[in-house]
Write a protein that holds these residues in place. Structure first.
Motif, PDB file in Angstrom:
ATOM      1  N   LYS A 100      -8.723  10.274   7.770  1.00 15.04           N
ATOM      2  CA  LYS A 100      -7.159  10.717   7.439  1.00 15.04           C
ATOM      3  C   LYS A 100      -6.795  11.777   8.287  1.00 15.04           C
ATOM      4  CE  LYS A 100      -7.488  10.050   2.502  1.00 15.04           C
ATOM      5  NZ  LYS A 100      -7.411  10.796   1.155  1.00 15.04           N
ATOM      6  N   THR A 101      -5.472  11.999   8.717  1.00 19.73           N
ATOM      7  CA  THR A 101      -5.226  12.946   9.442  1.00 19.73           C
ATOM      8  C   THR A 101      -5.032  14.263   8.615  1.00 19.73           C
ATOM      9  OG1 THR A 101      -2.796  12.886   8.853  1.00 19.73           O
ATOM     10  CG2 THR A 101      -3.468  11.604  10.761  1.00 19.73           C
ATOM     11  N   LEU A 102      -5.312  15.551   8.994  1.00 22.64           N
ATOM     12  CA  LEU A 102      -5.377  16.572   8.234  1.00 22.64           C
ATOM     13  C   LEU A 102      -3.744  16.799   7.689  1.00 22.64           C
ATOM     14  CD1 LEU A 102      -6.868  19.156   7.579  1.00 22.64           C
ATOM     15  CD2 LEU A 102      -5.750  20.323   9.669  1.00 22.64           C
ATOM     16  N   GLU A 103      -2.734  16.581   8.130  1.00 24.19           N
ATOM     17  CA  GLU A 103      -1.583  16.762   7.647  1.00 24.19           C
ATOM     18  C   GLU A 103      -1.382  15.650   6.607  1.00 24.19           C
ATOM     19  OE1 GLU A 103       2.997  15.169   8.599  1.00 24.19           O
ATOM     20  OE2 GLU A 103       1.805  15.752  10.278  1.00 24.19           O
ATOM     21  N   ALA A 104      -1.859  14.480   6.555  1.00 23.92           N
ATOM     22  CA  ALA A 104      -1.812  13.527   5.400  1.00 23.92           C
ATOM     23  C   ALA A 104      -2.564  14.102   4.312  1.00 23.92           C
ATOM     24  CB  ALA A 104      -2.012  12.258   5.743  1.00 23.92           C
ATOM     25  N   HIS A 105      -3.890  14.598   4.457  1.00 24.01           N
ATOM     26  CA  HIS A 105      -4.667  15.126   3.466  1.00 24.01           C
ATOM     27  C   HIS A 105      -4.068  16.058   2.795  1.00 24.01           C
ATOM     28  CE1 HIS A 105      -8.114  14.804   0.856  1.00 24.01           C
ATOM     29  NE2 HIS A 105      -8.599  15.917   1.638  1.00 24.01           N
ATOM     30  N   TYR A 106      -3.565  17.199   3.401  1.00 23.28           N
ATOM     31  CA  TYR A 106      -2.614  18.356   2.969  1.00 23.28           C
ATOM     32  C   TYR A 106      -1.577  18.013   2.132  1.00 23.28           C
ATOM     33  CZ  TYR A 106      -5.074  22.716   4.852  1.00 23.28           C
ATOM     34  OH  TYR A 106      -5.688  23.538   5.220  1.00 23.28           O
ATOM     35  N   ALA A 107      -0.962  16.968   2.665  1.00 26.52           N
ATOM     36  CA  ALA A 107       0.313  16.229   1.908  1.00 26.52           C
ATOM     37  C   ALA A 107      -0.202  15.816   0.630  1.00 26.52           C
ATOM     38  CB  ALA A 107       1.026  15.212   2.679  1.00 26.52           C
ATOM     39  N   HIS A 108      -1.328  14.964   0.627  1.00 27.35           N
ATOM     40  CA  HIS A 108      -1.750  14.323  -0.721  1.00 27.35           C
ATOM     41  C   HIS A 108      -2.307  15.477  -1.553  1.00 27.35           C
ATOM     42  CE1 HIS A 108      -5.178  12.332  -3.196  1.00 27.35           C
ATOM     43  NE2 HIS A 108      -3.972  12.057  -3.593  1.00 27.35           N
ATOM     44  N   LEU A 109      -3.053  16.415  -1.377  1.00 23.68           N
ATOM     45  CA  LEU A 109      -3.527  17.498  -2.182  1.00 23.68           C
ATOM     46  C   LEU A 109      -2.308  18.326  -2.736  1.00 23.68           C
ATOM     47  CD1 LEU A 109      -6.667  18.494  -0.258  1.00 23.68           C
ATOM     48  CD2 LEU A 109      -6.497  17.192  -2.261  1.00 23.68           C
ATOM     49  N   GLU A 136       0.888   9.142  -7.087  1.00 20.20           N
ATOM     50  CA  GLU A 136       0.390   9.690  -6.037  1.00 20.20           C
ATOM     51  C   GLU A 136       0.573   8.670  -4.746  1.00 20.20           C
ATOM     52  OE1 GLU A 136      -3.378  11.648  -6.061  1.00 20.20           O
ATOM     53  OE2 GLU A 136      -3.075  12.298  -8.099  1.00 20.20           O
ATOM     54  N   VAL A 137       0.149   7.386  -5.037  1.00 18.94           N
ATOM     55  CA  VAL A 137       0.505   6.386  -4.023  1.00 18.94           C
ATOM     56  C   VAL A 137       2.018   6.300  -3.725  1.00 18.94           C
ATOM     57  CG1 VAL A 137       0.048   3.978  -3.641  1.00 18.94           C
ATOM     58  CG2 VAL A 137      -1.768   5.229  -4.550  1.00 18.94           C
ATOM     59  N   LEU A 138       2.586   6.113  -4.615  1.00 16.39           N
ATOM     60  CA  LEU A 138       4.144   5.919  -4.551  1.00 16.39           C
ATOM     61  C   LEU A 138       4.728   7.400  -3.854  1.00 16.39           C
ATOM     62  CD1 LEU A 138       5.125   4.658  -8.091  1.00 16.39           C
ATOM     63  CD2 LEU A 138       5.221   3.386  -5.908  1.00 16.39           C
ATOM     64  N   LEU A 139       4.449   8.270  -4.297  1.00 15.10           N
ATOM     65  CA  LEU A 139       5.281   9.665  -4.010  1.00 15.10           C
ATOM     66  C   LEU A 139       4.674   9.892  -2.359  1.00 15.10           C
ATOM     67  CD1 LEU A 139       4.692  12.134  -6.496  1.00 15.10           C
ATOM     68  CD2 LEU A 139       6.871  11.306  -5.786  1.00 15.10           C
ATOM     69  N   MET A 140       3.176   9.397  -1.845  1.00 16.38           N
ATOM     70  CA  MET A 140       2.715   9.516  -0.717  1.00 16.38           C
ATOM     71  C   MET A 140       3.577   8.382   0.254  1.00 16.38           C
ATOM     72  SD  MET A 140       0.692  11.948  -0.291  1.00 16.38           S
ATOM     73  CE  MET A 140       0.034  11.714   1.181  1.00 16.38           C
ATOM     74  N   ALA A 141       3.799   7.332  -0.343  1.00 12.25           N
ATOM     75  CA  ALA A 141       4.747   6.242   0.564  1.00 12.25           C
ATOM     76  C   ALA A 141       6.007   6.655   0.823  1.00 12.25           C
ATOM     77  CB  ALA A 141       4.438   4.981  -0.227  1.00 12.25           C
ATOM     78  N   LEU A 143       7.020   9.693   1.126  1.00  9.87           N
ATOM     79  CA  LEU A 143       6.820  10.577   2.094  1.00  9.87           C
ATOM     80  C   LEU A 143       6.481  10.279   3.709  1.00  9.87           C
ATOM     81  CD1 LEU A 143       5.149  13.570   0.125  1.00  9.87           C
ATOM     82  CD2 LEU A 143       7.693  13.492   1.106  1.00  9.87           C
ATOM     83  N   GLY A 144       6.189   8.794   3.511  1.00  8.46           N
ATOM     84  CA  GLY A 144       5.844   8.271   4.948  1.00  8.46           C
ATOM     85  C   GLY A 144       4.324   8.237   5.155  1.00  8.46           C
ATOM     86  N   TYR A 145       3.446   8.431   4.281  1.00  9.71           N
ATOM     87  CA  TYR A 145       2.032   8.549   4.289  1.00  9.71           C
ATOM     88  C   TYR A 145       1.283   7.168   3.830  1.00  9.71           C
ATOM     89  CZ  TYR A 145       2.984  13.585   5.599  1.00  9.71           C
ATOM     90  OH  TYR A 145       3.378  14.368   6.421  1.00  9.71           O
ATOM     91  N   PRO A 146       0.127   6.809   4.347  1.00 12.73           N
ATOM     92  CA  PRO A 146      -0.722   5.765   3.714  1.00 12.73           C
ATOM     93  C   PRO A 146      -1.170   6.229   2.395  1.00 12.73           C
ATOM     94  CG  PRO A 146      -1.862   6.645   5.537  1.00 12.73           C
ATOM     95  CD  PRO A 146      -0.545   7.515   5.500  1.00 12.73           C
ATOM     96  N   ASN A 147      -1.676   5.113   1.624  1.00 20.34           N
ATOM     97  CA  ASN A 147      -2.059   5.215   0.154  1.00 20.34           C
ATOM     98  C   ASN A 147      -3.474   6.163   0.417  1.00 20.34           C
ATOM     99  OD1 ASN A 147      -3.850   4.810  -1.878  1.00 20.34           O
ATOM    100  ND2 ASN A 147      -3.421   2.954  -2.199  1.00 20.34           N
ATOM    101  N   PRO A 148      -3.438   7.353  -0.297  1.00 20.43           N
ATOM    102  CA  PRO A 148      -4.511   8.339  -0.063  1.00 20.43           C
ATOM    103  C   PRO A 148      -5.995   7.782  -0.466  1.00 20.43           C
ATOM    104  CG  PRO A 148      -2.938   9.004  -1.911  1.00 20.43           C
ATOM    105  CD  PRO A 148      -2.266   7.624  -1.244  1.00 20.43           C
ATOM    106  N   TYR A 149      -6.165   6.621  -1.230  1.00 22.72           N
ATOM    107  CA  TYR A 149      -7.057   6.146  -1.985  1.00 22.72           C
ATOM    108  C   TYR A 149      -7.571   4.886  -1.160  1.00 22.72           C
ATOM    109  CZ  TYR A 149      -6.035   9.651  -5.607  1.00 22.72           C
ATOM    110  OH  TYR A 149      -5.538  10.553  -6.213  1.00 22.72           O
TER     111      TYR A 149
END
Length: 149
Positions: A100-109, A136-141, A143-149
């Motif tokens: 994952k990108t560091l940005e996407a992982h921080y966003a997820h956490l 979390e999956v819905l919120l990340m989507a 925000l424009g990020y892929p499924n964190p799982y």
């Protein structure tokens, strides 16, 4: 309408802190936290090194290692009051390991920690874990990020 958020963003002293500070702008962190916030909030987000992260995890959870995010929730109504502590070296290592990108992982956490601050608990059984992960999956989507799982 987005609930009001009083946000404090803090950085500990650790190797590589400047790069994390550049990535974690107040505007970005605010956007990620607000996306998961269902009520007005007063949140402090602190980004720390491994030593501080391990000390906090040991003191408050009895686990002698640094973890990615710790949520200290103090109130949920009428205002969500919490501290979120992210351990930068752990977040960076996990992002690399998970591709994952560091940005996407921080966003997820930050989304994950904000949900914890509101009472979501993935360790309280499969039903709650599935509910929290789906949100979390819905919120990340959104925000424009892929499924964190």
């Amino acid at each position: 309408m987005t609930p009001a958020l009083d946000l404090s963003l803090q950085f500990g002293t650790f190797p590589g802190a400047a790069a994390h500070r550049r990535l974690l702008t107040t505007a970005r962190v605010r956007r990620w936290v607000e996306s998961a916030l269902a009520a007005p909030g007063e949140l402090a987000v602190r980004v720390v090194g491994a030593e501080e992260g391990q000390a906090l995890n040991r003191q408050y959870r009895g686990k002698d290692y640094a973890t990615n995010v710790l949520t200290f929730d103090y109130a949920r109504t009428p205002v969500v009051a919490a501290d979120l502590v992210l351990c930068a070296p752990v977040v960076e290592r996990e992002a690399k390991e998970q591709g994952k990108t560091l940005e996407a992982h921080y966003a997820h956490l930050l989304v994950h920690g904000t949900l914890h601050a509101q009472g979501y608990d993935h360790e309280a059984g499969d039903g709650q874990a599935l509910e929290m992960e789906a949100l979390e999956v819905l919120l990340m989507a959104a925000l424009g990020y892929p499924n964190p799982y």
